[in-house]
Enzyme design. Structure first.
Site, mmCIF file in Angstrom:
data_model
loop_
_atom_site.group_PDB
_atom_site.id
_atom_site.type_symbol
_atom_site.label_atom_id
_atom_site.label_comp_id
_atom_site.label_asym_id
_atom_site.label_seq_id
_atom_site.Cartn_x
_atom_site.Cartn_y
_atom_site.Cartn_z
ATOM 1 C CG HIS A 386 -1.650 1.257 1.613
ATOM 2 N ND1 HIS A 386 -3.006 0.930 1.177
ATOM 3 C CD2 HIS A 386 -1.525 2.470 1.648
ATOM 4 C CE1 HIS A 386 -3.695 2.451 1.493
ATOM 5 N NE2 HIS A 386 -2.701 2.985 1.824
ATOM 6 C CD GLU A 387 1.490 3.540 3.828
ATOM 7 O OE1 GLU A 387 1.602 4.585 3.133
ATOM 8 O OE2 GLU A 387 0.500 3.275 4.223
ATOM 9 C CG HIS A 390 0.354 6.293 -0.339
ATOM 10 N ND1 HIS A 390 -0.679 6.796 -1.184
ATOM 11 C CD2 HIS A 390 -0.175 5.542 0.728
ATOM 12 C CE1 HIS A 390 -1.958 6.636 -0.307
ATOM 13 N NE2 HIS A 390 -1.474 5.761 0.703
ATOM 14 C CG HIS A 393 0.098 8.487 -7.108
ATOM 15 N ND1 HIS A 393 -1.265 8.545 -6.826
ATOM 16 C CD2 HIS A 393 0.062 9.121 -8.319
ATOM 17 C CE1 HIS A 393 -1.903 9.321 -7.686
ATOM 18 N NE2 HIS A 393 -1.111 9.605 -8.694
HETATM 19 ZN ZN LIG Z 1 -2.876 5.230 2.090
#
Ligand SMILES: [Zn+2]
Length: 597
Positions: A386-387, A390, A393
């Site tokens: 998940h991190e 980020h 992105h």
């Molecule tokens: Zn998040």
């Protein structure tokens, strides 16, 4: 663990931001002086395109510098909350940031006053100004909702008292309310608190869950008038402010800030409502798996399987994540590999005084940094994925955009992270040899959809209803709000769940209702991510290209236009349906795996 016992390769490195404390101090001093001098641009913007450009360039330069200064101090302060020196350093950076905001506050109103034709001619004549078109648009789109100078000043002067209901609610619920005690799983006495309630509701002991549920709501039931008065005051204030600024409704004001439209929220609500049977089916499964004759509301957070015991080393977790992102091609994979293995992007392990949870953060001039509290469960692996979503992105956004266009908005912020999480989860469901691990992944996935998609949509619907009543002049009393909320609960949980009447009080517990139309974005983000994952997994190379281009959009386009680049049209029910399909597939798979027993 003590931080000193952890090897350097598992810690992030502040010298990647500034080589030394001296370099940091010099940058901070320079920024503070430049901010003090920023007032020289006040009143000059409307005179010429050159003036405007110079002011914007200096603002961008300072913004980058402050962002970087913030990164440096956070790298030190977040790994040791007891480090007074780091905390003091953070305080100094914060002060300079606040000074900067005050010093640059004239920009917005003066930029809005420049006539459209003048600005267009400046774009043609002044080299470099075109690069600010998007950021100038983001400010100027507020023109129809901006009052006269006197009006804006009045609002600013009164502003301190605005939005105080949220704070009052938090103090009341957090500091004044007293909840009783219950007996825990081993008969020990436990003080029920709002903050520990969720953990108690996830107990495998039904007696504990039921006791916590009854105890918590017994207290809330005594203060319904106060909570209703607070929410009523909040709704009235929001309504008045929306009206003053020329919006049709509170929803329109909120969605305008996100650069989307009320239709996006409406589409979410109507699509979820049309597919409610998927939720009811999940609660049937929950009832079967828990082996209870009827599912009660104090059962809905109970885990269906014990958390999987499979343990991953951090190195294995990194390989899992890298394998998951292979689908995105070489640039994504190799950049991330280098970041994780060589450039120390991640601060891996929990240690005394370290901030909890996980996040990814970074600035235009630094690499991303990921805070983890890695424990080796599949959950931890999923958090890392998940991190990294980020971080990547931000990486793509930064490499493709100028600093002023690199920041993406909250409306798309959780898409890339959730895409990675879902991809990892789907891959593990295919490849894992452990039935136990698969069941645990599915349980977690269903829980995520329940909490992020369905529950947040229910919250958005509640917000729409109570803001709507307020707009009609109906006072929001305890009875009105209880009835409204209970109606939604019955619809979202369905006819086969026992909707214990205490749940009608739950709205009092939710602080997000004091942040107008915020939470529906969690639901739209997971839907967009689900829809993207479906396209990526179809193996269509155009889907992968489109997705990477979406990451590269950063803040250069509106959130809806950026998502269109990834093939996702948030105005269409299909996007929401894709997420519900994925949820239903998880329910089906869980049922099948269970029956193999
Ligand atoms: Zn998040």
């Amino acid at each position: 663990m003590k931080r000193s016992e952890i090897l350097d390769k598992y810690k992030w490195d502040p010298t990647a931001v500034y080589p030394s404390r001296e370099a940091f101090e010099a940058a901070l001093k320079e920024a503070a002086e430049a901010i003090a001098a920023y007032a020289r641009f006040d009143g000059t913007l409307e005179e010429s395109g050159e003036n405007l450009l110079t002011a914007l360039e200096e603002e961008t330069r300072l913004y980058r510098q402050l962002d970087r200064l913030g990164q440096y101090v956070t790298r030190e302060s977040d790994v040791d909350k007891g480090n007074n020196e780091a905390q003091a350093l953070q305080g100094r950076v914060w002060k300079v940031i606040v000074d900067f905001q005050a010093a640059a506050s004239f920009l917005g109103p003066q930029i809005i006053r420049i006539p459209e034709e003048t600005l267009e001619s400046w774009y043609r004549e002044v080299k470099g100004l075109e690069a600010y078109r998007r950021s100038l648009y983001s400010i100027r789109r507020y023109a129809p909702h901006t009052l006269s100078d006197e009006g804006e000043k009045l609002l600013a002067d009164l502003g301190e008292g605005f939005n105080s209901q949220r704070e009052i609610r938090a103090v009341f619920a957090g500091a004044d309310l007293r909840f009783g005690t219950i007996r825990g799983e081993n008969g020990e006495k436990i003080q029920v608190r709002d903050s520990t309630y969720t953990t108690l509701m996830a107990s495998t002991d039904r007696r504990v869950r039921k006791a916590a549920f009854n105890t918590l709501y017994k207290t809330y039931d005594q203060f319904g008038n106060t909570f209703a008065a607070l929410l009523n005051a909040y709704a009235k204030e929001q309504h008045a402010r929306a009206k003053v600024a020329g919006y049709e409704s509170v929803l329109e004001a909120a969605t305008f800030d996100d650069e989307v439209t009320p239709q996006i929220c409406d589409n979410l609500i109507s699509t979820v409502n049309a597919r409610m049977e998927a939720m009811y089916d999940y609660y049937d499964l929950k009832r079967e798996a828990l082996g209870v004759p009827r599912l009660h509301l104090y059962d809905v957070y109970a885990p269906l399987v014990p958390a999987a015991s499979s343990k991953y080393s951090y190195e294995e977790a990194v390989e899992e994540v890298l394998k998951t992102v292979e689908i995105f091609g070489k640039e994504y994979h190799d950049t991330l590999e280098k970041g994780l293995k060589e450039k120390r992007w991640v601060d891996v392990y929990p240690s005394d005084g370290k901030a909890g949870g996980a996040y990814s953060s970074g600035s235009y001039d630094t690499d991303p940094f990921i805070l983890m509290n890695f424990t080796g469960t599949i959950d931890s692996v999923s958090t890392l994925a998940h991190e990294c979503g980020h971080s990547m992105h931000s990486y793509f956004s930064k490499t493709a955009n100028t600093p002023q266009d690199a920041n993406y908005t909250i409306f798309v912020a959780e898409v890339a992270s959730t895409v990675n999480e879902l991809l990892l989860c789907h891959r593990k469901l295919k490849e894992s040899q452990s039935r136990e691990e698969k069941l645990s992944i599915l349980d977690q996935l269903m829980e995520t959809y329940k909490g992020t998609l369905f529950r947040q949509t229910m919250f958005a619907e509640f917000e729409q209803e109570f803001h709507g009543l307020c707009a009609k002049g109906v006072p929001l009393t305890q009875d009105t709000l209880n009835e409204l909320y209970y109606g939604l609960i019955r619809r979202y949980f369905g006819p086969r769940v026992a909707c214990d009447s205490q749940i009608r009080l739950e709205w009092m517990r939710i602080p997000h209702f004091y942040r107008r139309f915020y939470v529906y974005k969690y639901a739209t983000c997971i839907s967009a991510a689900s829809s993207i994952v479906k396209k990526l997994e179809s193996g269509d190379p155009a889907a992968i290209r489109g997705y990477l281009d979406f990451l590269r959009c950063g803040g250069s386009k509106s959130p809806l236009d950026s998502l269109l680049v990834a093939g996702v049209d948030m105005t269409k029910p299909e996007v929401i349906s894709d997420a519900i399909d994925d949820f239903s597939a998880a329910v089906r798979m869980f049922r099948e795996l269970r029956q193999e027993d």
